[in-house]
Design a protein around this motif. Structure first.
Motif, PDB file in Angstrom:
ATOM      1  N   VAL A 267      56.526  59.573  54.973  1.00 25.81           N
ATOM      2  CA  VAL A 267      58.057  59.527  53.935  1.00 25.81           C
ATOM      3  C   VAL A 267      57.512  59.133  52.774  1.00 25.81           C
ATOM      4  O   VAL A 267      56.270  59.125  52.107  1.00 25.81           O
ATOM      5  N   SER A 268      58.531  59.266  51.753  1.00 26.15           N
ATOM      6  CA  SER A 268      58.138  59.137  50.416  1.00 26.15           C
ATOM      7  C   SER A 268      59.117  58.123  49.730  1.00 26.15           C
ATOM      8  O   SER A 268      59.616  57.366  50.520  1.00 26.15           O
TER       9      SER A 268
ATOM     10  N   GLU B 141      53.316  54.651  62.772  1.00 27.44           N
ATOM     11  CA  GLU B 141      52.849  54.210  61.815  1.00 27.44           C
ATOM     12  C   GLU B 141      53.753  55.017  60.688  1.00 27.44           C
ATOM     13  O   GLU B 141      53.961  56.216  60.712  1.00 27.44           O
ATOM     14  N   ILE B 142      53.957  54.457  59.562  1.00 24.96           N
ATOM     15  CA  ILE B 142      54.775  54.839  58.387  1.00 24.96           C
ATOM     16  C   ILE B 142      53.723  54.945  57.244  1.00 24.96           C
ATOM     17  O   ILE B 142      53.178  54.179  56.954  1.00 24.96           O
ATOM     18  N   ILE B 143      53.700  56.293  56.774  1.00 26.16           N
ATOM     19  CA  ILE B 143      52.770  56.495  55.562  1.00 26.16           C
ATOM     20  C   ILE B 143      53.647  56.937  54.316  1.00 26.16           C
ATOM     21  O   ILE B 143      54.386  57.926  54.430  1.00 26.16           O
ATOM     22  N   HIS B 144      53.494  55.959  53.390  1.00 27.74           N
ATOM     23  CA  HIS B 144      54.370  56.377  52.108  1.00 27.74           C
ATOM     24  C   HIS B 144      53.333  57.316  51.188  1.00 27.74           C
ATOM     25  O   HIS B 144      52.341  56.903  50.666  1.00 27.74           O
ATOM     26  N   SER B 145      53.897  58.211  50.597  1.00 24.32           N
ATOM     27  CA  SER B 145      53.266  59.055  49.278  1.00 24.32           C
ATOM     28  C   SER B 145      54.568  59.946  48.801  1.00 24.32           C
ATOM     29  O   SER B 145      55.498  60.321  49.363  1.00 24.32           O
TER      30      SER B 145
ATOM     31  N   ILE C 155      48.008  63.591  48.738  1.00 21.31           N
ATOM     32  CA  ILE C 155      47.689  61.833  48.981  1.00 21.31           C
ATOM     33  C   ILE C 155      47.883  61.738  50.545  1.00 21.31           C
ATOM     34  O   ILE C 155      46.990  61.006  50.972  1.00 21.31           O
ATOM     35  N   LEU C 156      48.835  62.227  51.130  1.00 16.84           N
ATOM     36  CA  LEU C 156      48.756  62.139  52.516  1.00 16.84           C
ATOM     37  C   LEU C 156      47.513  62.322  53.383  1.00 16.84           C
ATOM     38  O   LEU C 156      47.040  61.675  54.150  1.00 16.84           O
ATOM     39  N   LEU C 157      47.110  63.944  52.959  1.00 18.23           N
ATOM     40  CA  LEU C 157      45.687  64.256  53.834  1.00 18.23           C
ATOM     41  C   LEU C 157      44.717  63.256  53.321  1.00 18.23           C
ATOM     42  O   LEU C 157      43.761  63.050  54.296  1.00 18.23           O
TER      43      LEU C 157
END
Ligand SMILES: NC(=O)c1ccc[n+]([C@@H]2O[C@H](COP(=O)([O-])OP(=O)(O)OC[C@H]3O[C@@H](n4cnc5c(N)ncnc54)[C@H](OP(=O)(O)O)[C@@H]3O)[C@@H](O)[C@H]2O)c1
Length: 218
Positions: free
Chosen positions: A102-103, A120-124, A133-135
């Motif tokens: 997500v952003s 899992e929630i990844i913010h970027s 950033i996500l990679l």
């Protein structure tokens, strides 16, 4: 293999005229044999990544089913966390590890909704997911090989940013047409052929009436 990001393979099935779905969203372009090939490939990567629209329109499982093998991690790019609670991906997230990227613009309501699931929630990124950033974050989690399965908007973003190493494209013997049908690569497009990534044809495989083209990026 690139050092600071996972190795990335773009993978899609297209019509002869380069569409990945019909104007009504029909996207089942792979034959049974091609699905087996795709699922074998899925079983060899660490993660499969798709965009939010693909989840909304196709409601895919993104697992390994047509061959024996383990299902990789599933990653969905969804800036505002709008993925439906009834999507197959969220409904099966207790069985297959799932990441929703997500952003910063995600609403509290959607963040609360996602937080109820064992994902899992990844913010970027500010307004949409920042791929670089996500990679990097995925790479740090030992996700070293990713299969990007579209759709067209996601493909464009990876291609525009030069974030891929291979492309595997199945051509289905179908002509779909339609200005609103999604193409293999959407987005703004390159102004000149010279600006587009240079590819080398690694192999051509015939699967009955379909052709699988395998390219590597130079
Ligand atoms: N034939 C095939 O092999 C195949 C495979 C997959 C999909 N499809 C078809 O493709 C169609 C969907 O393609 P699509 O182009 O409409 O959408 P898409 O690529 O599936 O999803 C795009 C969406 O992902 C979200 N996103 C978040 N961060 C992003 C980023 N950094 N870069 C790109 N996207 C980001 C954006 O929505 P937010 O801003 O809301 O986050 C964006 O609008 C469907 O009809 C599906 O059937 C076909």
């Amino acid at each position: 293999m690139a050092k600071s990001r996972p190795y990335i393979i773009l993978s899609n099935a297209i019509s002869i005229d380069g569409k990945i779905s019909s104007k009504t969203g029909d996207s089942k372009l792979s034959s049974k044999k091609d699905l087996k090939r795709l699922h074998r490939l899925r079983s060899k990567v660490d993660a499969i990544l798709v965009g939010k629209n693909t989840v909304h329109r196709d409601d895919p499982l993104l697992t390994v089913r047509h061959v024996k093998g383990n299902s990789p991690v599933r990653v969905v790019l969804d800036s505002n966390g709008s993925i439906s609670e009834n999507s197959k991906i969220l409904k099966t997230c207790d069985k297959v590890f799932t990441i929703v990227a997500v952003s910063e613009k995600i609403s509290k309501k959607n963040l609360d909704k996602l937080s109820r699931f064992p994902i899992e929630i990844i913010h970027s990124g500010k307004t949409c997911v920042n791929l670089k950033i996500l990679l990097k974050k995925l790479f740090k989690k030992n996700i070293t090989k990713i299969l990007v399965e579209g759709g067209g908007t996601v493909n464009w973003q990876f291609i525009k940013e030069g974030l891929f190493d291979e492309a595997i494209i199945t051509i289905s013997p179908t002509l779909l047409g339609g200005e609103d049908s999604v193409s293999l690569v959407q987005g703004n497009g390159f102004a000149k052929i010279s600006e587009s990534p240079k590819l080398r044809l690694k192999s051509i495989k015939r699967l009955d009436n379909q052709v699988v083209l395998h390219y590597s990026k130079l």
